[in-house]
Design an enzyme around this catalytic site. Sequence first.
Site, PDB file in Angstrom:
ATOM      1  N   HIS A 185      53.312  41.147 -26.447  1.00  0.00           N
ATOM      2  CA  HIS A 185      52.475  40.429 -25.565  1.00  0.00           C
ATOM      3  C   HIS A 185      52.052  41.301 -24.269  1.00  0.00           C
ATOM      4  O   HIS A 185      52.658  42.250 -24.137  1.00  0.00           O
ATOM      5  CB  HIS A 185      53.457  39.340 -25.014  1.00  0.00           C
ATOM      6  N   CYS A 237      58.025  36.416 -18.728  1.00  0.00           N
ATOM      7  CA  CYS A 237      58.040  35.244 -20.105  1.00  0.00           C
ATOM      8  C   CYS A 237      58.501  34.002 -19.664  1.00  0.00           C
ATOM      9  O   CYS A 237      58.162  32.936 -20.096  1.00  0.00           O
ATOM     10  CB  CYS A 237      59.063  35.745 -21.280  1.00  0.00           C
TER      11      CYS A 237
END
Length: 284
Positions: A183, A277
Amino acid sequence: MTSVLSRPGERTERTASRRRYLMCRPEHFCVEYAINPWMHPGVPVDRGRALAQWEGLRQTYLGLGHRVDLLDPVPGLPDMVYAANGATVVDGVVLGARFRHRERAAEAGAHRRWFRAAGFTRVVEPEFMNEGEGDLLVVGPPGDTVVLAGSGFRTDPRAHAEAAAVLGRPVVSLELVDPCYYHLDTAIAVLDDATIAWLPEAFAPASQAVLRERFPDALVADPADAMVLGLNAVSDGRHVVLPAPATRLAAAVAERGFTPVPVEMSELLKGGGGPKCCTLEVRA
């Protein structure tokens, strides 16, 4: 309030701004499948410790004066703790997520329902795969923001144009090449309106060139700090909340005038996540 850009090695006083975050308690957190290189189902997870570390992160935000809303965890969705992946919010417009892996697919609907119940009137279900703020990072002052958009492992490149259309912001496309940094928010940390920290080798050469041109004074992370997800950090423009083992990165941001705020995230790292996250910024 924006902060002043500094040159490498130049210390500048930074200004924090109050933020609104969405988090999800890891009541069902475990590692029972592997969808990134950090996940190893055979490694035991201490859920009590994960809960304590998550609560420490939440209390850190509250202590810094930020607002934290809570998304109810859903049984059978162990990765819901990584709330940043469920949406991207700019000026009250919510672009929902569409997850690549079926194990996380139902999280997207839970996020959309939360935003609708919270009074957000434009909540968009996307056509193309995007994993929220995992791959869509907003940078710049209010009203003049751009979206740094990652692809390569999770988000479909076609989602970049969709994000631009829905959010009404220019999008800068970037290609990730190292599966450890699956990511964008594991390879870039947005520190303030004009400053990022990043790991160049996580990006394709063309994307490295784009970032160097756009952010010539970017802070380059030590690879060892990146490998503990040190770049998966959350900044309010002054305070940089980052994993405690990323000590070189903490020292580097302090040299730039930011205040590092180390937190323990070792248990949640087993699922491939850190502070960012676990934290979705709600730009209402």
